[in-house]
Design a protein around this motif. Sequence first.
Motif, PDB file in Angstrom:
ATOM      1  N   THR A   1     -19.941   0.418  -5.695  1.00 19.00           N
ATOM      2  CA  THR A   1     -20.258   1.016  -4.398  1.00 19.00           C
ATOM      3  C   THR A   1     -19.028   1.097  -3.495  1.00 19.00           C
ATOM      4  O   THR A   1     -18.338   0.092  -3.269  1.00 19.00           O
ATOM      5  CB  THR A   1     -21.361   0.199  -3.698  1.00 19.00           C
ATOM      6  N   GLY A   2     -18.754   2.307  -3.029  1.00 18.98           N
ATOM      7  CA  GLY A   2     -17.653   2.531  -2.103  1.00 18.98           C
ATOM      8  C   GLY A   2     -16.278   2.538  -2.722  1.00 18.98           C
ATOM      9  O   GLY A   2     -15.279   2.619  -1.991  1.00 18.98           O
ATOM     10  N   ARG A   3     -16.196   2.503  -4.055  1.00 24.53           N
ATOM     11  CA  ARG A   3     -14.879   2.377  -4.686  1.00 24.53           C
ATOM     12  C   ARG A   3     -14.496   3.563  -5.569  1.00 24.53           C
ATOM     13  O   ARG A   3     -13.466   3.519  -6.236  1.00 24.53           O
ATOM     14  CB  ARG A   3     -14.822   1.082  -5.501  1.00 24.53           C
ATOM     15  N   ALA A   4     -15.285   4.612  -5.572  1.00 26.86           N
ATOM     16  CA  ALA A   4     -14.946   5.777  -6.389  1.00 26.86           C
ATOM     17  C   ALA A   4     -13.572   6.308  -6.005  1.00 26.86           C
ATOM     18  O   ALA A   4     -13.221   6.396  -4.821  1.00 26.86           O
ATOM     19  CB  ALA A   4     -16.002   6.862  -6.205  1.00 26.86           C
ATOM     20  N   LEU A   5     -12.777   6.666  -7.003  1.00 29.45           N
ATOM     21  CA  LEU A   5     -11.438   7.206  -6.770  1.00 29.45           C
ATOM     22  C   LEU A   5     -11.540   8.709  -6.504  1.00 29.45           C
ATOM     23  O   LEU A   5     -12.188   9.436  -7.253  1.00 29.45           O
ATOM     24  CB  LEU A   5     -10.547   6.930  -7.985  1.00 29.45           C
ATOM     25  N   LEU A   6     -10.877   9.170  -5.453  1.00 30.26           N
ATOM     26  CA  LEU A   6     -11.017  10.545  -4.980  1.00 30.26           C
ATOM     27  C   LEU A   6      -9.684  11.290  -5.029  1.00 30.26           C
ATOM     28  O   LEU A   6      -8.617  10.676  -5.109  1.00 30.26           O
ATOM     29  CB  LEU A   6     -11.558  10.555  -3.549  1.00 30.26           C
ATOM     30  N   ARG A   7      -9.752  12.608  -4.917  1.00 29.84           N
ATOM     31  CA  ARG A   7      -8.529  13.418  -4.848  1.00 29.84           C
ATOM     32  C   ARG A   7      -7.804  13.231  -3.519  1.00 29.84           C
ATOM     33  O   ARG A   7      -6.611  13.537  -3.404  1.00 29.84           O
ATOM     34  CB  ARG A   7      -8.882  14.900  -5.017  1.00 29.84           C
ATOM     35  N   SER A   8      -8.494  12.743  -2.539  1.00 29.29           N
ATOM     36  CA  SER A   8      -7.949  12.669  -1.176  1.00 29.29           C
ATOM     37  C   SER A   8      -7.184  11.384  -0.884  1.00 29.29           C
ATOM     38  O   SER A   8      -6.820  11.137   0.267  1.00 29.29           O
ATOM     39  CB  SER A   8      -9.091  12.814  -0.160  1.00 29.29           C
ATOM     40  N   GLY A   9      -6.915  10.569  -1.899  1.00 28.43           N
ATOM     41  CA  GLY A   9      -6.319   9.260  -1.641  1.00 28.43           C
ATOM     42  C   GLY A   9      -4.814   9.164  -1.755  1.00 28.43           C
ATOM     43  O   GLY A   9      -4.252   8.079  -1.622  1.00 28.43           O
ATOM     44  N   ALA A  10      -4.104  10.279  -1.988  1.00 21.39           N
ATOM     45  CA  ALA A  10      -2.644  10.222  -2.130  1.00 21.39           C
ATOM     46  C   ALA A  10      -1.978  10.032  -0.770  1.00 21.39           C
ATOM     47  O   ALA A  10      -2.415  10.601   0.236  1.00 21.39           O
ATOM     48  CB  ALA A  10      -2.128  11.499  -2.786  1.00 21.39           C
ATOM     49  N   ARG A  11      -0.899   9.244  -0.733  1.00 25.20           N
ATOM     50  CA  ARG A  11      -0.153   8.992   0.497  1.00 25.20           C
ATOM     51  C   ARG A  11       1.345   9.156   0.235  1.00 25.20           C
ATOM     52  O   ARG A  11       1.820   8.865  -0.859  1.00 25.20           O
ATOM     53  CB  ARG A  11      -0.432   7.561   0.997  1.00 25.20           C
TER      54      ARG A  11
ATOM     55  N   ALA B   1      -2.957  17.587  -3.708  1.00 29.92           N
ATOM     56  CA  ALA B   1      -2.093  17.857  -2.555  1.00 29.92           C
ATOM     57  C   ALA B   1      -2.897  18.389  -1.378  1.00 29.92           C
ATOM     58  O   ALA B   1      -2.705  17.958  -0.222  1.00 29.92           O
ATOM     59  CB  ALA B   1      -0.994  18.840  -2.950  1.00 29.92           C
ATOM     60  N   GLU B   2      -3.806  19.309  -1.640  1.00 31.13           N
ATOM     61  CA  GLU B   2      -4.600  19.891  -0.555  1.00 31.13           C
ATOM     62  C   GLU B   2      -5.627  18.912  -0.015  1.00 31.13           C
ATOM     63  O   GLU B   2      -5.859  18.840   1.195  1.00 31.13           O
ATOM     64  CB  GLU B   2      -5.277  21.170  -1.047  1.00 31.13           C
ATOM     65  N   ALA B   3      -6.261  18.144  -0.916  1.00 27.85           N
ATOM     66  CA  ALA B   3      -7.262  17.178  -0.452  1.00 27.85           C
ATOM     67  C   ALA B   3      -6.630  16.043   0.339  1.00 27.85           C
ATOM     68  O   ALA B   3      -7.242  15.499   1.267  1.00 27.85           O
ATOM     69  CB  ALA B   3      -8.031  16.613  -1.647  1.00 27.85           C
ATOM     70  N   SER B   4      -5.394  15.678  -0.012  1.00 26.95           N
ATOM     71  CA  SER B   4      -4.721  14.544   0.631  1.00 26.95           C
ATOM     72  C   SER B   4      -3.795  14.966   1.762  1.00 26.95           C
ATOM     73  O   SER B   4      -3.319  14.114   2.525  1.00 26.95           O
ATOM     74  CB  SER B   4      -3.903  13.761  -0.418  1.00 26.95           C
ATOM     75  N   GLY B   5      -3.473  16.266   1.841  1.00 29.56           N
ATOM     76  CA  GLY B   5      -2.572  16.735   2.887  1.00 29.56           C
ATOM     77  C   GLY B   5      -1.139  16.285   2.683  1.00 29.56           C
ATOM     78  O   GLY B   5      -0.474  15.866   3.635  1.00 29.56           O
TER      79      GLY B   5
ATOM     80  N   GLU C   1       5.396  13.109  -1.109  1.00 28.71           N
ATOM     81  CA  GLU C   1       6.226  13.171   0.082  1.00 28.71           C
ATOM     82  C   GLU C   1       5.414  13.707   1.258  1.00 28.71           C
ATOM     83  O   GLU C   1       4.414  14.412   1.058  1.00 28.71           O
ATOM     84  CB  GLU C   1       7.431  14.103  -0.153  1.00 28.71           C
ATOM     85  N   PRO C   2       5.849  13.410   2.478  1.00 27.86           N
ATOM     86  CA  PRO C   2       5.194  14.046   3.621  1.00 27.86           C
ATOM     87  C   PRO C   2       5.563  15.526   3.662  1.00 27.86           C
ATOM     88  O   PRO C   2       6.594  15.933   3.139  1.00 27.86           O
ATOM     89  CB  PRO C   2       5.766  13.284   4.820  1.00 27.86           C
ATOM     90  N   GLY C   3       4.715  16.309   4.277  1.00 23.81           N
ATOM     91  CA  GLY C   3       5.005  17.736   4.378  1.00 23.81           C
ATOM     92  C   GLY C   3       3.758  18.560   4.145  1.00 23.81           C
ATOM     93  O   GLY C   3       2.676  18.036   3.879  1.00 23.81           O
ATOM     94  N   ALA C   4       3.918  19.876   4.244  1.00 24.19           N
ATOM     95  CA  ALA C   4       2.801  20.782   4.033  1.00 24.19           C
ATOM     96  C   ALA C   4       2.294  20.643   2.607  1.00 24.19           C
ATOM     97  O   ALA C   4       3.085  20.471   1.667  1.00 24.19           O
ATOM     98  CB  ALA C   4       3.238  22.225   4.289  1.00 24.19           C
ATOM     99  N   PRO C   5       0.980  20.700   2.396  1.00 24.88           N
ATOM    100  CA  PRO C   5       0.431  20.553   1.039  1.00 24.88           C
ATOM    101  C   PRO C   5       1.052  21.557   0.072  1.00 24.88           C
ATOM    102  O   PRO C   5       1.152  22.751   0.376  1.00 24.88           O
ATOM    103  CB  PRO C   5      -1.066  20.815   1.238  1.00 24.88           C
TER     104      PRO C   5
END
Length: 332
Positions: A145-155, A234-238, A306-310
Amino acid sequence: MSHDEFSLIREWTKRGAQHAQGGLSVGIGDDAAVFTPPPGMQIVACCDTMIETVHFLRETMQPEDIGYKALVSNVSDIAAMGGIPRYALVSIGISSRWSPPECRRIYDGMYEACERYGVQIIGGDTVSTPDALYLSITVLGEVETGRALLRSGARPGDAIFVTGPVGGSAAGLAMLLKAKAAGGEVGRDWKSVAAFHQRPEAQVKAGRLLLASGLAGALNDVSDGLASELWEIAEASGVRMLIERDKIPLDREVKAYAASVGQDPLAWALFGGEDYQLVGTVRAASPIAEQFSASGLPLYLIGRVEPGAPGVWLADQEGCRPLEKGGYNHFA
């Protein structure tokens, strides 16, 4: 197909009732299946469809391969969430061009994959179609519960990884189509390359290790090509994602086959798809590579976030260039 032939196929699906798993109250044989996930777990579900001439050709896939691959493609989606595959619902549409023995072989392939990945078929539907065969499978799994890995988790600062060689399925398809055009069979030297296309493997163990480690950022499976999957992250994580050409893993036999036909295997890796490796990010300087090695699993670090536009960029000896979103197009 006749009523008696549909009865045969329904009989084949009852094999799933012989291997009941814990949590399943009602399986095949009633209007619907009933199951209860274990305490502390959430249900994770996915659905994928394979249609003759769009996703496979009879000339390049044996019936067993079609069933096996259709189930594995769904299991891979569960793996990409860090989950455990449990149950499957199978809907098949059959035209008069497919005989009952061929259909049974499709189910044989599905059950082979079920045994490999611990999945139980608990229901579905069988219909007739006017021309092509279609096979639609829904796989139900579970994840903490609450631990599914998502596309939006990149930093920014994360390392980008892939769990194994990519491009093999596209290479295998190219080989099979070439053999078909020549009116022959795949040469013995290239059987292993054909297997990448016909019998891919889902990376469930790798997904579970990534979830358990707590070190994973984003995760995706390589179903439409490495470039396409990285763009989704990239798009999901920005974020901006940079990968290095020389670090992208390519199978030795795939490279040898590419050389024999004058092709660049990198194009197969970036835009081919259906490899079902996992691609994602992990926190920089984490011990995840050592954990994979200790578990006997491969892991390849291929770039950084890296930071920047997706966007997704490829670095090689000539510099750095943006990668298009291209990948396998199911509507082409």
